[in-house]
Design a protein around this motif. Structure first.
Motif, PDB file in Angstrom:
ATOM      1  N   LEU A 174       0.865  -1.170   0.000  1.00 27.42           N
ATOM      2  CA  LEU A 174       0.000   0.000   0.000  1.00 27.42           C
ATOM      3  C   LEU A 174       0.904   1.224   0.000  1.00 27.42           C
ATOM      4  O   LEU A 174       1.820   1.322   0.833  1.00 27.42           O
ATOM      5  CB  LEU A 174      -0.901   0.024   1.235  1.00 27.42           C
ATOM      6  N   VAL A 175       0.679   2.119  -0.953  1.00 27.02           N
ATOM      7  CA  VAL A 175       1.499   3.329  -1.039  1.00 27.02           C
ATOM      8  C   VAL A 175       0.596   4.548  -0.940  1.00 27.02           C
ATOM      9  O   VAL A 175      -0.545   4.543  -1.398  1.00 27.02           O
ATOM     10  CB  VAL A 175       2.333   3.373  -2.339  1.00 27.02           C
ATOM     11  N   ASP A 176       1.134   5.581  -0.303  1.00 26.82           N
ATOM     12  CA  ASP A 176       0.454   6.862  -0.258  1.00 26.82           C
ATOM     13  C   ASP A 176       1.513   7.949  -0.358  1.00 26.82           C
ATOM     14  O   ASP A 176       2.689   7.650  -0.601  1.00 26.82           O
ATOM     15  CB  ASP A 176      -0.445   6.998   0.985  1.00 26.82           C
ATOM     16  N   THR A 177       1.136   9.193  -0.173  1.00 27.43           N
ATOM     17  CA  THR A 177       2.082  10.292  -0.386  1.00 27.43           C
ATOM     18  C   THR A 177       3.234  10.306   0.617  1.00 27.43           C
ATOM     19  O   THR A 177       4.197  11.041   0.428  1.00 27.43           O
ATOM     20  CB  THR A 177       1.358  11.653  -0.346  1.00 27.43           C
TER      21      THR A 177
ATOM     22  N   ILE B  93       9.926   5.551  -2.634  1.00 27.91           N
ATOM     23  CA  ILE B  93       9.770   4.252  -3.304  1.00 27.91           C
ATOM     24  C   ILE B  93      10.962   4.048  -4.225  1.00 27.91           C
ATOM     25  O   ILE B  93      11.247   4.886  -5.076  1.00 27.91           O
ATOM     26  CB  ILE B  93       8.457   4.196  -4.110  1.00 27.91           C
ATOM     27  N   LEU B  94      11.668   2.943  -4.034  1.00 22.46           N
ATOM     28  CA  LEU B  94      12.815   2.629  -4.894  1.00 22.46           C
ATOM     29  C   LEU B  94      12.397   1.539  -5.876  1.00 22.46           C
ATOM     30  O   LEU B  94      11.892   0.493  -5.483  1.00 22.46           O
ATOM     31  CB  LEU B  94      14.017   2.158  -4.061  1.00 22.46           C
ATOM     32  N   ILE B  95      12.612   1.828  -7.145  1.00 19.14           N
ATOM     33  CA  ILE B  95      12.281   0.902  -8.230  1.00 19.14           C
ATOM     34  C   ILE B  95      13.576   0.420  -8.849  1.00 19.14           C
ATOM     35  O   ILE B  95      14.427   1.223  -9.230  1.00 19.14           O
ATOM     36  CB  ILE B  95      11.425   1.598  -9.308  1.00 19.14           C
ATOM     37  N   ALA B  96      13.731  -0.902  -8.964  1.00 17.84           N
ATOM     38  CA  ALA B  96      14.910  -1.485  -9.609  1.00 17.84           C
ATOM     39  C   ALA B  96      14.458  -2.430 -10.713  1.00 17.84           C
ATOM     40  O   ALA B  96      13.398  -3.043 -10.641  1.00 17.84           O
ATOM     41  CB  ALA B  96      15.769  -2.240  -8.594  1.00 17.84           C
TER      42      ALA B  96
ATOM     43  N   GLY C  92      -0.557  -0.799 -10.658  1.00 13.95           N
ATOM     44  CA  GLY C  92      -1.709  -1.209  -9.860  1.00 13.95           C
ATOM     45  C   GLY C  92      -2.690  -0.066  -9.787  1.00 13.95           C
ATOM     46  O   GLY C  92      -3.001   0.563 -10.798  1.00 13.95           O
ATOM     47  N   ASP C  93      -3.158   0.246  -8.568  1.00 13.50           N
ATOM     48  CA  ASP C  93      -4.089   1.361  -8.371  1.00 13.50           C
ATOM     49  C   ASP C  93      -3.360   2.692  -8.208  1.00 13.50           C
ATOM     50  O   ASP C  93      -3.992   3.738  -8.181  1.00 13.50           O
ATOM     51  CB  ASP C  93      -4.910   1.143  -7.084  1.00 13.50           C
ATOM     52  N   ALA C  94      -2.056   2.648  -8.057  1.00 15.83           N
ATOM     53  CA  ALA C  94      -1.280   3.838  -7.716  1.00 15.83           C
ATOM     54  C   ALA C  94      -0.705   4.533  -8.952  1.00 15.83           C
ATOM     55  O   ALA C  94      -0.520   3.919  -9.997  1.00 15.83           O
ATOM     56  CB  ALA C  94      -0.129   3.455  -6.786  1.00 15.83           C
TER      57      ALA C  94
ATOM     58  N   LYS D 132      -0.800   9.293  -6.639  1.00 13.13           N
ATOM     59  CA  LYS D 132      -2.125   8.766  -6.302  1.00 13.13           C
ATOM     60  C   LYS D 132      -1.940   7.510  -5.475  1.00 13.13           C
ATOM     61  O   LYS D 132      -1.296   6.558  -5.910  1.00 13.13           O
ATOM     62  CB  LYS D 132      -2.916   8.451  -7.569  1.00 13.13           C
ATOM     63  N   SER D 133      -2.475   7.512  -4.272  1.00 12.14           N
ATOM     64  CA  SER D 133      -2.365   6.362  -3.367  1.00 12.14           C
ATOM     65  C   SER D 133      -3.060   5.144  -3.954  1.00 12.14           C
ATOM     66  O   SER D 133      -3.994   5.269  -4.747  1.00 12.14           O
ATOM     67  CB  SER D 133      -3.021   6.690  -2.026  1.00 12.14           C
ATOM     68  N   GLY D 134      -2.562   3.971  -3.555  1.00 13.59           N
ATOM     69  CA  GLY D 134      -3.210   2.752  -4.018  1.00 13.59           C
ATOM     70  C   GLY D 134      -2.450   1.514  -3.608  1.00 13.59           C
ATOM     71  O   GLY D 134      -1.462   1.579  -2.875  1.00 13.59           O
ATOM     72  N   GLU D 135      -2.922   0.389  -4.100  1.00 13.45           N
ATOM     73  CA  GLU D 135      -2.301  -0.901  -3.824  1.00 13.45           C
ATOM     74  C   GLU D 135      -1.530  -1.363  -5.052  1.00 13.45           C
ATOM     75  O   GLU D 135      -1.999  -1.222  -6.174  1.00 13.45           O
ATOM     76  CB  GLU D 135      -3.375  -1.927  -3.463  1.00 13.45           C
TER      77      GLU D 135
END
Length: 148
Positions: free
Chosen positions: A29-32, A49-52, A94-96, A133-136
């Motif tokens: 779950l991510v939010d601001t 958030i780290l993306i690899a 996803g939703d984010a 945008k927050s989401g899963e």
């Protein structure tokens, strides 16, 4: 606004206080403020958030270094290389909705596994994103670049 499919989520990770190992998750779950449940939640929103990419792990493997997924500190391991995306690029995952905020610099802790890793991954460790945008986010979710 159009969406361009670029890849999918392969693995998801969080960090817990007092534990240097990344913990695999089936969903985030991510939010601001970042990734809920991660030790870096509510620390720095631009680096939350780290993306690899698996390309980073493949590069290391070419040098006969066995580096487990999660070692780069990523929250999202994806099958697409986003490192050349411009700051401000938005991704729907996803939703984010995430926005690329900065390139990730190499940390000295990476040399614990092998002293060559920081040099090999100088510009290929990952990218940071913040949540717009927050989401899963779930395993196997598709990743889209949002274009206006």
């Amino acid at each position: 606004m159009s969406n361009i499919y670029v890849g999918k989520i392969l693995k998801l990770f969080v960090s817990h206080k007092g534990n240097s190992q990344r913990v695999r998750q089936s969903a985030l779950l991510v939010d601001t403020l970042g990734v809920k449940g991660d030790k870096f939640y509510n620390k720095e929103s631009d680096r939350s958030i780290l993306i690899a990419s698996t390309d980073s792990y493949d590069l290391i493997k070419n040098y006969q270094i066995d580096m487990p997924h999660g070692y780069l500190g990523e929250n999202l391991l994806i099958d697409y290389n986003p490192y050349a995306l411009a700051i401000g690029t938005r991704l729907k995952v996803g939703d984010a909705v995430l926005e690329i905020s900065q390139n990730c610099t190499i940390c000295n802790h990476l040399s614990v596994l092998d002293k060559r890793i920081p040099k090999l991954l100088k510009s290929d460790r990952g990218i940071f994103a913040k949540t717009i945008k927050s989401g899963e986010i779930n395993l196997d979710d598709s990743i889209y670049i949002l274009q206006e």
